[in-house]
Write a protein that holds these residues in place. Structure first.
Motif, mmCIF file in Angstrom:
data_model
loop_
_atom_site.group_PDB
_atom_site.id
_atom_site.type_symbol
_atom_site.label_atom_id
_atom_site.label_comp_id
_atom_site.label_asym_id
_atom_site.label_seq_id
_atom_site.Cartn_x
_atom_site.Cartn_y
_atom_site.Cartn_z
ATOM 1 N N ALA A 179 5.379 -2.415 -3.530
ATOM 2 C CA ALA A 179 4.856 -1.050 -3.389
ATOM 3 C C ALA A 179 5.305 -0.167 -4.539
ATOM 4 O O ALA A 179 4.507 0.585 -5.121
ATOM 5 C CB ALA A 179 5.311 -0.460 -2.050
ATOM 6 N N CYS A 180 6.576 -0.249 -4.884
ATOM 7 C CA CYS A 180 7.095 0.539 -6.009
ATOM 8 C C CYS A 180 6.393 0.147 -7.308
ATOM 9 O O CYS A 180 6.056 1.005 -8.138
ATOM 10 C CB CYS A 180 8.598 0.333 -6.148
ATOM 11 N N CYS A 181 6.152 -1.145 -7.467
ATOM 12 C CA CYS A 181 5.475 -1.620 -8.683
ATOM 13 C C CYS A 181 4.033 -1.141 -8.732
ATOM 14 O O CYS A 181 3.526 -0.782 -9.802
ATOM 15 C CB CYS A 181 5.531 -3.144 -8.742
ATOM 16 N N GLY A 186 11.244 -6.425 2.512
ATOM 17 C CA GLY A 186 11.855 -5.838 1.323
ATOM 18 C C GLY A 186 11.075 -6.179 0.068
ATOM 19 O O GLY A 186 10.872 -5.326 -0.816
ATOM 20 N N LEU A 187 10.605 -7.414 -0.022
ATOM 21 C CA LEU A 187 9.783 -7.817 -1.164
ATOM 22 C C LEU A 187 8.470 -7.035 -1.197
ATOM 23 O O LEU A 187 7.979 -6.669 -2.266
ATOM 24 C CB LEU A 187 9.504 -9.318 -1.100
ATOM 25 N N GLY A 188 7.907 -6.785 -0.007
ATOM 26 C CA GLY A 188 6.689 -5.985 0.050
ATOM 27 C C GLY A 188 6.917 -4.563 -0.438
ATOM 28 O O GLY A 188 6.057 -3.971 -1.108
ATOM 29 N N LEU A 189 8.081 -3.998 -0.140
ATOM 30 C CA LEU A 189 8.408 -2.649 -0.605
ATOM 31 C C LEU A 189 8.631 -2.617 -2.121
ATOM 32 O O LEU A 189 8.297 -1.632 -2.778
ATOM 33 C CB LEU A 189 9.649 -2.139 0.127
ATOM 34 N N PHE A 231 0.807 -1.220 0.000
ATOM 35 C CA PHE A 231 0.000 0.000 0.000
ATOM 36 C C PHE A 231 0.842 1.272 0.000
ATOM 37 O O PHE A 231 0.379 2.342 -0.403
ATOM 38 C CB PHE A 231 -0.932 -0.006 1.217
ATOM 39 N N LEU A 232 2.082 1.188 0.449
ATOM 40 C CA LEU A 232 2.928 2.376 0.448
ATOM 41 C C LEU A 232 3.076 2.953 -0.958
ATOM 42 O O LEU A 232 3.361 4.142 -1.116
ATOM 43 C CB LEU A 232 4.310 2.035 1.019
ATOM 44 N N GLY A 233 2.879 2.119 -1.992
ATOM 45 C CA GLY A 233 2.965 2.603 -3.363
ATOM 46 C C GLY A 233 1.876 3.611 -3.703
ATOM 47 O O GLY A 233 2.170 4.765 -4.050
ATOM 48 N N PRO A 234 0.602 3.233 -3.595
ATOM 49 C CA PRO A 234 -0.456 4.214 -3.860
ATOM 50 C C PRO A 234 -0.458 5.369 -2.870
ATOM 51 O O PRO A 234 -0.865 6.474 -3.215
ATOM 52 C CB PRO A 234 -1.751 3.390 -3.763
ATOM 53 N N LEU A 235 0.001 5.129 -1.637
ATOM 54 C CA LEU A 235 0.106 6.228 -0.683
ATOM 55 C C LEU A 235 1.093 7.272 -1.182
ATOM 56 O O LEU A 235 0.852 8.483 -1.087
ATOM 57 C CB LEU A 235 0.545 5.695 0.683
#
Length: 282
Positions: A153-155, A147-150, A104-108
């Motif tokens: 997020a970028c993707c 790290g994989l979750g981050l 979710f950090l991506g859309p945030l």
């Protein structure tokens, strides 16, 4: 006669919620196949199913694509595969709720970068505080999984922006269909290797196929239509509901329970989302 945008906004909100619920349910069902296929095998099947469905619906005319249309499609194809693989690998290591929270950090980030209202900035900060609570360090913290979750997020941030570009430059679902097809071709040799080393059972294959339909085909089409009706920052803020859906679906389908701090973090995310949407509607 003045056109009232409210029906379009309500339709966009309903589509976003349905897309999120479908996405998280598919991810949970796909996780049930990890013991047999592993995250890589599930993602490979998911890419194949998404390509078949989207090509059938979008019917892309690849020969008519211009260079200006091809470059975002190629980038979107890379994002499709990388986002799914990193997310499912994170789910395998740290669970559905935490993996999706990190994603979710991506859309945030998209919301923070696009919004110019102080209220939206405050809502994003509140949602971010909820995310911090959900991902607080524990003795058993899996930093590789985080790290994989981050990476996911970028993707996801790239997915939002690229899908908006593709939707503007290519009519219908042709752009998403072409990107899904290219991603599936890239995963074809990977799927063959996984099948040879880990022969799939009927149940595992069925779960992977369901993940492809619910977590790839349905959300891709829904999000493509949604991004034409709502601003990118509204899309990003509303999609903060995904950690909530992931936590609930993870508990119901996978038996991944949550404690009081986790629910407090989820409450912060829900509050931020509700305030932002209500203020935008007014």
């Amino acid at each position: 006669m003045v056109h009232d945008p409210a029906p379009g906004r309500l339709a966009g909100v309903a589509t976003m919620f349905g897309s999120g619920l479908s996405n998280q349910t598919g991810a949970a069902i796909g996780a049930l196949a990890f013991p047999v296929l592993g995250p890589l095998g599930v993602v490979a099947v998911r890419q194949y199913v998404a390509a078949l469905v989207l090509v059938a619906v979008g019917r892309p005319r690849l020969r008519d694509f211009t260079r200006r249309q091809w470059w975002p499609v190629l980038l979107l194809a890379g994002v499709f595969g990388t986002m799914n693989l990193s997310l499912y690998s994170a789910i395998d290591r740290i669970g559905l709720g935490l993996a999706v929270t990190l994603e979710f950090l991506g859309p945030l980030a998209v919301a923070l970068a696009a919004s110019r209202r102080r209220l939206d900035g405050g809502c994003a900060a509140l949602a971010g505080a909820g995310v911090v609570v959900l991902m607080r360090p524990q003795p058993s913290t899996d930093y590789v999984g985080m790290g994989l979750g981050l990476v996911a997020a970028c993707c996801w941030a790239s997915y939002i922006l690229l899908n908006r570009i593709v939707g503007r430059r290519i009519p219908g679902a042709q752009g998403s269909a072409a990107a899904a097809c290219l991603s599936a071709l890239a995963f074809l040799p990977i799927g063959i290797v996984v099948a040879v080393r880990h022969p799939p059972t009927a149940g595992a294959l069925l779960c992977a196929v369901a993940a492809g339909v619910l977590s790839s085909a349905v959300p891709y089409l829904a999000d493509l239509l949604t991004l034409r009706k709502v601003p990118a920052q509204t899309f990003g803020l509303f999609m903060s509901v995904n950690p909530v859906l992931a936590a609930v679906v993870g508990w119901v389908v996978l038996g991944q329970g949550l404690g009081v701090p986790e629910w407090a973090g989820i409450g912060a995310v829900v509050a931020a989302n509700a305030v932002s949407i209500a203020s935008t509607h007014r």
